[in-house]
Design an enzyme around this catalytic site. Structure first.
Site, PDB file in Angstrom:
ATOM      1  N   GLN A   1      20.018   7.787  12.512  1.00 45.13           N
ATOM      2  CA  GLN A   1      19.327   7.714  13.803  1.00 45.13           C
ATOM      3  C   GLN A   1      20.021   6.705  14.717  1.00 45.13           C
ATOM      4  OE1 GLN A   1      16.434   9.613  14.783  1.00 45.13           O
ATOM      5  NE2 GLN A   1      17.206   8.877  16.741  1.00 45.13           N
TER       6      GLN A   1
ATOM      7  N   CYS B   1      12.765   7.416  17.987  1.00 44.29           N
ATOM      8  CA  CYS B   1      13.453   8.366  17.101  1.00 44.29           C
ATOM      9  C   CYS B   1      12.682   9.674  16.961  1.00 44.29           C
ATOM     10  CB  CYS B   1      13.701   7.724  15.742  1.00 44.29           C
ATOM     11  SG  CYS B   1      12.217   7.332  14.813  1.00 44.29           S
TER      12      CYS B   1
ATOM     13  N   ARG C   1      17.098  12.063   1.847  1.00 47.01           N
ATOM     14  CA  ARG C   1      15.952  11.393   2.475  1.00 47.01           C
ATOM     15  C   ARG C   1      14.965  11.105   1.355  1.00 47.01           C
ATOM     16  NH1 ARG C   1      12.675  12.650   7.970  1.00 47.01           N
ATOM     17  NH2 ARG C   1      14.567  11.605   8.700  1.00 47.01           N
TER      18      ARG C   1
ATOM     19  N   ASP D   1       8.724   3.032  17.484  1.00 50.05           N
ATOM     20  CA  ASP D   1       8.626   4.066  16.445  1.00 50.05           C
ATOM     21  C   ASP D   1       7.158   4.091  16.030  1.00 50.05           C
ATOM     22  OD1 ASP D   1       9.193   5.879  14.374  1.00 50.05           O
ATOM     23  OD2 ASP D   1      10.123   4.379  13.069  1.00 50.05           O
TER      24      ASP D   1
ATOM     25  N   ARG E   1      21.498  13.532  17.420  1.00 51.65           N
ATOM     26  CA  ARG E   1      21.552  13.559  15.942  1.00 51.65           C
ATOM     27  C   ARG E   1      22.576  14.596  15.490  1.00 51.65           C
ATOM     28  NH1 ARG E   1      17.194  11.792  13.018  1.00 51.65           N
ATOM     29  NH2 ARG E   1      18.612  12.110  11.283  1.00 51.65           N
TER      30      ARG E   1
ATOM     31  N   HIS F   1      17.507   3.733   8.362  1.00 48.37           N
ATOM     32  CA  HIS F   1      17.712   5.080   8.917  1.00 48.37           C
ATOM     33  C   HIS F   1      19.001   5.060   9.751  1.00 48.37           C
ATOM     34  CE1 HIS F   1      16.943   9.068  10.089  1.00 48.37           C
ATOM     35  NE2 HIS F   1      15.919   8.928  10.896  1.00 48.37           N
TER      36      HIS F   1
HETATM   37  N1  NVA Z   1       9.788   5.105  10.566  1.00 50.57           N
HETATM   38  C1  NVA Z   1       9.558   6.529  10.515  1.00 50.57           C
HETATM   39  C2  NVA Z   1      10.725   7.271  11.060  1.00 50.57           C
HETATM   40  C3  NVA Z   1      10.581   8.757  11.083  1.00 50.57           C
HETATM   41  C4  NVA Z   1      11.815   9.476  11.539  1.00 50.57           C
HETATM   42  C5  NVA Z   1       9.285   6.936   9.067  1.00 50.57           C
HETATM   43  O1  NVA Z   1       9.930   6.403   8.162  1.00 50.57           O
HETATM   44  O2  NVA Z   1       8.411   7.773   8.854  1.00 50.57           O
HETATM   45  N1   CP Z   2      13.942  11.006  13.788  1.00 52.28           N
HETATM   46  C1   CP Z   2      13.902  11.698  12.643  1.00 52.28           C
HETATM   47  O1   CP Z   2      14.558  11.354  11.642  1.00 52.28           O
HETATM   48  O2   CP Z   2      13.122  12.803  12.681  1.00 52.28           O
HETATM   49  P1   CP Z   2      12.707  13.773  11.484  1.00 52.28           P
HETATM   50  O3   CP Z   2      11.765  13.011  10.594  1.00 52.28           O
HETATM   51  O4   CP Z   2      12.067  14.943  12.147  1.00 52.28           O
HETATM   52  O5   CP Z   2      13.953  14.157  10.716  1.00 52.28           O
END
Ligand code: NVA
Ligand code: CP
Length: 309
Positions: free
Chosen positions: A141, A266, A111, A226, A295, A138
């Site tokens: 997800q 998500c 990540r 989101d 997930r 992502h």
């Molecule tokens: N779009 C959000 C998703 C979090 C799971 C982010 O990148 O923070």
């Molecule tokens: N939806 C998702 O990826 O959540 P987290 O940021 O908690 O991993």
């Protein structure tokens, strides 16, 4: 039992486009089987001795817990690696880190911020690399979202999905999913917050962009949103709240959708911003808790696929 659907020795999941439609559908079907096996107490520890390296340069609840628990449930192990206590955080090049870590573990999830960083890591890795969220995509997800839709409503192919909100990493993964699974994707976002123009142009047969949430949601079988400010955009939060006013997903907006519409997010969710608290907690529409749970199952199926099981 699902037979192996992976004939290639080294596969990554950097975006959903690393999968064919058949592979994606196979992973989702396997995730549903794994979920059922687990609930019946019939899960098999197929990853005995296997190790997942988990590199997190951004925060996480769902992704970390699902990958870590999933590896344990399959008889393997997961290593949490944060930049604050590895040499990655002190500037060791990504190419060196990839070569070293991938000689010691069997699969790696990352990540991070830039998609290019993930791609660089994968180029130097000896083992499969999974995108566990970048600024651009992502895909994990989406595996869970597709599984959730299939469980509740059947195939997503041929349906209409509305994305209401930021043209962010989730939105862009929905664009990839629309192309792979052949569904119609209506995206409603404020001016200036559209997804990548090239990605939209490449998928214009299935994707439309509007600035009207009601228009996007009309006839939709799935409505997704989101956060308006993703990780790394914290300082833009206020400005974004202004830009996105009128883009909240709530019961009034859903009145334009198909009668059997589902709502997904998500998570983490910001109640009364991108979604009303009422809708998020309304089990007639909202499947966000199943979506979060999936997930776990979807990523177990993904890891088994990438490792050639
Ligand atoms: N779009 C959000 C998703 C979090 C799971 C982010 O990148 O923070
Ligand atoms: N939806 C998702 O990826 O959540 P987290 O940021 O908690 O991993």
């Amino acid at each position: 039992m699902t037979t192996s659907i992976n004939n290639s020795p080294l596969r990554h999941l950097l975006t959903l486009n690393d999968l064919t439609r058949k592979e994606l559908e196979g992973i989702v079907a396997h995730a549903i089987e794994l979920k059922s096996a687990r609930k019946q107490g019939k899960e098999q520890a197929r990853l005995n001795g296997k190790v997942l390296g988990m590199i997190f340069e951004k925060s996480s609840t769902r992704t970390r817990v699902s990958f870590e628990a999933g590896m344990a449930q399959l008889g393997g192990h997961a290593l949490f690696l944060s930049p604050s206590d590895t040499q990655l955080g002190r500037g060791e090049p990504i190419e060196d880190s990839a070569r070293v870590i991938s000689r010691m573990v069997d699969v790696i999830m990352i990540r991070t911020f830039e998609q290019e960083k993930l791609e660089a890591f994968a180029r130097y890795s000896q083992v499969p690399v999974i995108n566990a969220l970048t600024d651009d995509f992502h895909p994990c997800q989406l595996l869970a979202d597709i599984q959730t839709f299939v469980e509740h409503r059947g195939e997503l192919s041929g349906k209409t999905v509305a994305w209401v909100g930021d043209g962010n990493n989730m939105c862009q993964s929905y664009i990839n999913a629309a192309a792979l699974l052949d569904f119609k994707l209506n995206i409603a976002c404020p001016k200036g917050y559209e997804p990548d123009a090239e990605l939209v142009a490449a998928n214009k047969a299935r994707v439309t962009i509007t600035h009207s949430p009601a228009e996007a949601v009309t006839g939709a079988h799935l409505v997704v949103t989101d956060t308006w400010a993703s990780m790394g955009q914290e300082e833009e939060k206020q400005q974004r709240e202004q830009a996105f006013s009128g883009f909240q997903v709530n019961h009034a907006l859903l009145a334009n959708a198909a009668d059997d519409v589902l709502f997904m997010h998500c998570l983490p969710a910001y109640r009364e911003l991108e979604v009303s608290a009422d809708l998020l907690e309304d089990p007639r529409y909202s499947v966000v808790w199943d979506e979060a749970e999936n997930r776990l199952h979807a990523q177990k199926a993904l890891i088994l696929f990438l490792l050639g099981y």
